[in-house]
Scaffold this motif. Sequence first.
Motif, PDB file in Angstrom:
ATOM      1  N   PRO A 132      22.825  54.672  47.050  1.00  0.00           N
ATOM      2  CA  PRO A 132      21.170  54.626  47.071  1.00  0.00           C
ATOM      3  C   PRO A 132      20.872  54.134  45.446  1.00  0.00           C
ATOM      4  O   PRO A 132      21.423  54.694  44.637  1.00  0.00           O
ATOM      5  CB  PRO A 132      20.848  56.070  47.358  1.00  0.00           C
ATOM      6  CG  PRO A 132      22.034  56.775  48.053  1.00  0.00           C
ATOM      7  CD  PRO A 132      23.107  55.925  47.382  1.00  0.00           C
ATOM      8  N   THR A 133      19.926  53.453  45.681  1.00  0.00           N
ATOM      9  CA  THR A 133      19.623  52.891  44.187  1.00  0.00           C
ATOM     10  C   THR A 133      17.942  53.155  44.026  1.00  0.00           C
ATOM     11  O   THR A 133      17.367  53.493  44.963  1.00  0.00           O
ATOM     12  CB  THR A 133      19.872  51.361  44.208  1.00  0.00           C
ATOM     13  OG1 THR A 133      19.261  50.639  45.218  1.00  0.00           O
ATOM     14  CG2 THR A 133      21.298  50.873  44.482  1.00  0.00           C
ATOM     15  N   GLY A 134      17.502  52.752  42.644  1.00  0.00           N
ATOM     16  CA  GLY A 134      16.144  53.019  42.452  1.00  0.00           C
ATOM     17  C   GLY A 134      15.768  54.391  41.974  1.00  0.00           C
ATOM     18  O   GLY A 134      16.819  55.331  41.840  1.00  0.00           O
ATOM     19  N   ALA A 142      18.612  60.481  50.062  1.00  0.00           N
ATOM     20  CA  ALA A 142      18.351  59.244  49.074  1.00  0.00           C
ATOM     21  C   ALA A 142      18.703  58.029  50.121  1.00  0.00           C
ATOM     22  O   ALA A 142      19.870  58.174  50.568  1.00  0.00           O
ATOM     23  CB  ALA A 142      19.770  59.536  47.904  1.00  0.00           C
ATOM     24  N   ARG A 143      17.719  57.110  49.752  1.00  0.00           N
ATOM     25  CA  ARG A 143      17.820  56.026  50.764  1.00  0.00           C
ATOM     26  C   ARG A 143      18.385  54.630  50.210  1.00  0.00           C
ATOM     27  O   ARG A 143      18.332  54.446  49.103  1.00  0.00           O
ATOM     28  CB  ARG A 143      16.629  55.669  51.497  1.00  0.00           C
ATOM     29  CG  ARG A 143      16.103  56.864  52.061  1.00  0.00           C
ATOM     30  CD  ARG A 143      14.796  56.366  53.016  1.00  0.00           C
ATOM     31  NE  ARG A 143      14.188  57.566  53.628  1.00  0.00           N
ATOM     32  CZ  ARG A 143      14.619  57.790  54.912  1.00  0.00           C
ATOM     33  NH1 ARG A 143      15.623  57.217  55.514  1.00  0.00           N
ATOM     34  NH2 ARG A 143      14.055  58.890  55.431  1.00  0.00           N
ATOM     35  N   LEU A 144      19.177  54.005  51.105  1.00  0.00           N
ATOM     36  CA  LEU A 144      19.588  52.561  50.357  1.00  0.00           C
ATOM     37  C   LEU A 144      18.580  51.747  50.411  1.00  0.00           C
ATOM     38  O   LEU A 144      17.650  51.845  51.260  1.00  0.00           O
ATOM     39  CB  LEU A 144      20.603  52.112  51.570  1.00  0.00           C
ATOM     40  CG  LEU A 144      21.783  52.891  51.584  1.00  0.00           C
ATOM     41  CD1 LEU A 144      22.821  52.248  52.810  1.00  0.00           C
ATOM     42  CD2 LEU A 144      22.910  52.717  50.547  1.00  0.00           C
ATOM     43  N   ALA A 323      21.334  51.484  56.375  1.00  0.00           N
ATOM     44  CA  ALA A 323      20.049  51.148  56.028  1.00  0.00           C
ATOM     45  C   ALA A 323      19.073  51.921  56.940  1.00  0.00           C
ATOM     46  O   ALA A 323      18.051  52.287  56.488  1.00  0.00           O
ATOM     47  CB  ALA A 323      19.677  49.544  55.872  1.00  0.00           C
ATOM     48  N   GLU A 324      19.297  52.019  58.204  1.00  0.00           N
ATOM     49  CA  GLU A 324      18.770  52.882  59.101  1.00  0.00           C
ATOM     50  C   GLU A 324      18.830  54.280  59.276  1.00  0.00           C
ATOM     51  O   GLU A 324      17.905  55.018  59.868  1.00  0.00           O
ATOM     52  CB  GLU A 324      19.038  52.314  60.538  1.00  0.00           C
ATOM     53  CG  GLU A 324      18.853  50.858  60.771  1.00  0.00           C
ATOM     54  CD  GLU A 324      19.556  49.893  60.216  1.00  0.00           C
ATOM     55  OE1 GLU A 324      20.807  50.203  59.868  1.00  0.00           O
ATOM     56  OE2 GLU A 324      19.370  48.773  59.867  1.00  0.00           O
TER      57      GLU A 324
END
Length: 636
Positions: A132-134, A142-144, A323-324
């Motif tokens: 995960p970033t950002g 934590a999302r991709l 991503a989903e």
Amino acid sequence: MTMNARMPALILLTLTLAACGGGGTGTPTPVGTPVTNLADSGAGSLRDTLAAAKSGDTLRLTSTGTLTLASPLTIDRDVTIIATGVTIDAAGKGRALDVAKGATVTMQGGTLKGGTGGVLPASLRRAALSEPTGRPSLDGVARLQSANLNTQAVTVTYGGVLSNAGTLTLDGVIVTGGKANIGGGIYNMEGATLTLKGSTNVTGNEATLAAPADATLEQGYGGGIFNKGVVNLIDGSISGNIAAYNGAGLSGGVGSRTTVSGGRIDANETTYPVTVSANDTSGSAGGGIYTLGDLTVSGGSVSGNKTAYFGGGITVQDSCIDAECTARNRPVLNISGGVIENNEQTDSSGRGGGGGIWTSGRTAITGGMVKGNTADYGGGVNTWFDTDITGGQISSNRVRFAGGGVLFVNKDRVFHIGGSARIDGNTAVTNGGGIQVGRASQVTMDGGSISGNVVTGDTDGGGGVRVTTGSTFNLAGGEIRNNTAVKTGGGITVNGTVNMTGGSITGNTVTNRIDARDGSGGGVRLYAGASMTASGGTISNNVAWYGSGVKLDGPYQQSGRSTFVLSGATVSGNRADDNNVAGGFWNDGSLSITAGSVTGNTARVGAGVYNTRIGLYSQTGGSVSGNNPDNVYNVP
């Protein structure tokens, strides 16, 4: 006989002299190959001595002072470096040290400082696509992000002072003054092992932002250390580091393992503020530790760290595999010892949480102390996934809103309190001084204690426990004892469901004595629509202005009347204060007694049961007797 008697003494003297150098000065011969000067290169320099070293050699710097580097030192073989009294300064030119894959290195003493890291290579960017970033987001996962890190035009740096791809032990080493976008002090790569021991201190490093406007870029992680492999903190400290986004002390990637068995992670701080957009709320997390990998704490301390959004001391967060987000990486948090104290989640807008610990990993707390931490919600622990608390102490934590000790969040999860666990002396302003059971979650308590917790405000209650709408609290054992609320529910305040099969709710108090501010439910307050069944255990010796044992509400707005079924428990010794009414029960709702007993309660009237005009009451079994002055009173 005389000669034979003296021989052992002569042999001992000979051996002793031999061990001391045969009668010399007694000064031991220094170990290792000497590094005779502090030049960057050339004969006698550390760089040249490393190049000539054999695997297993020890290198000893014989001078003290500063070695200023023109480029990083690379170690690709097994060596020990003794650098006591020496500062190895990268001087803003890359980093000080690179440890290659396969090398086993020990560094004793000295200081590594002043690095700016290296450019994150394409190979690490490809690996980072599974990360995960950002900016951290408080949605339990934590999302991709969609950014393509391989073609990212912005240069990202990593490992400000040191990069480790091998097995590295730092013993009494200072790592300081590094700046990079990932791992301001140290970048520990996948498959690598880093051990900190002795007086080692990773301090004064910073994980910065390469592009502050880009919320998807991998940056601002791991002020002191970024870990993709294994980090063991045995002794020493990770202190006074800064990260923009997460893990000011240490940040861990997916698959990493971090163990804290001693030492300190203290006074680190993440700096990015809570930011609200149309689609998301983001901010910084994990003032001391932020990890997407496994974390074990068996000793040492995580203290005095700060973050804006969540996890002042520790954040353990799950992450999406795709991503989903159809599958997730689920890290494990185990706490069996150590102290997590005086950490803070600083933004006070009511969006953040987890002063000591914020976790969406699989969590087990069997020992240690979580104390003196501060947050909006979940002052000690804010947990979103399966959590088993069977030991240790969660105490003296504070929240600006709810869940002073622990906030349980998320339905369909397994939350458990038992064993010797203690949740005591915590404070909340609105509700849930000890714990809050929130967001339709379910908590089972079969041991331990929730005691001496306080709700200070007069808008809600639940000095010990607050059960919100749709949530369930199963009490099978343990104690909810000596908790306090101003308005209502000294022991428990309920919008959801309570199933009591054992344990005790005892000695709790509601302090208010002014009618407009309520003052009811010393043991239990059931709001409209709430329900409780008590088939075992005791509700005893609680005090309130009225409804001292249990207060049942009638219908309110869209919610029906509350219900209480007494089917085996004992309600005893509760007292209505100021000579007021309803010692055992105040019933505005629906009270059914099928078994159990209501005894020894006191009030001016309705000492056992006080039924209002709208209260529904039935008794088909059990006993309502021995209350003073009466057992059942029905308002005319």
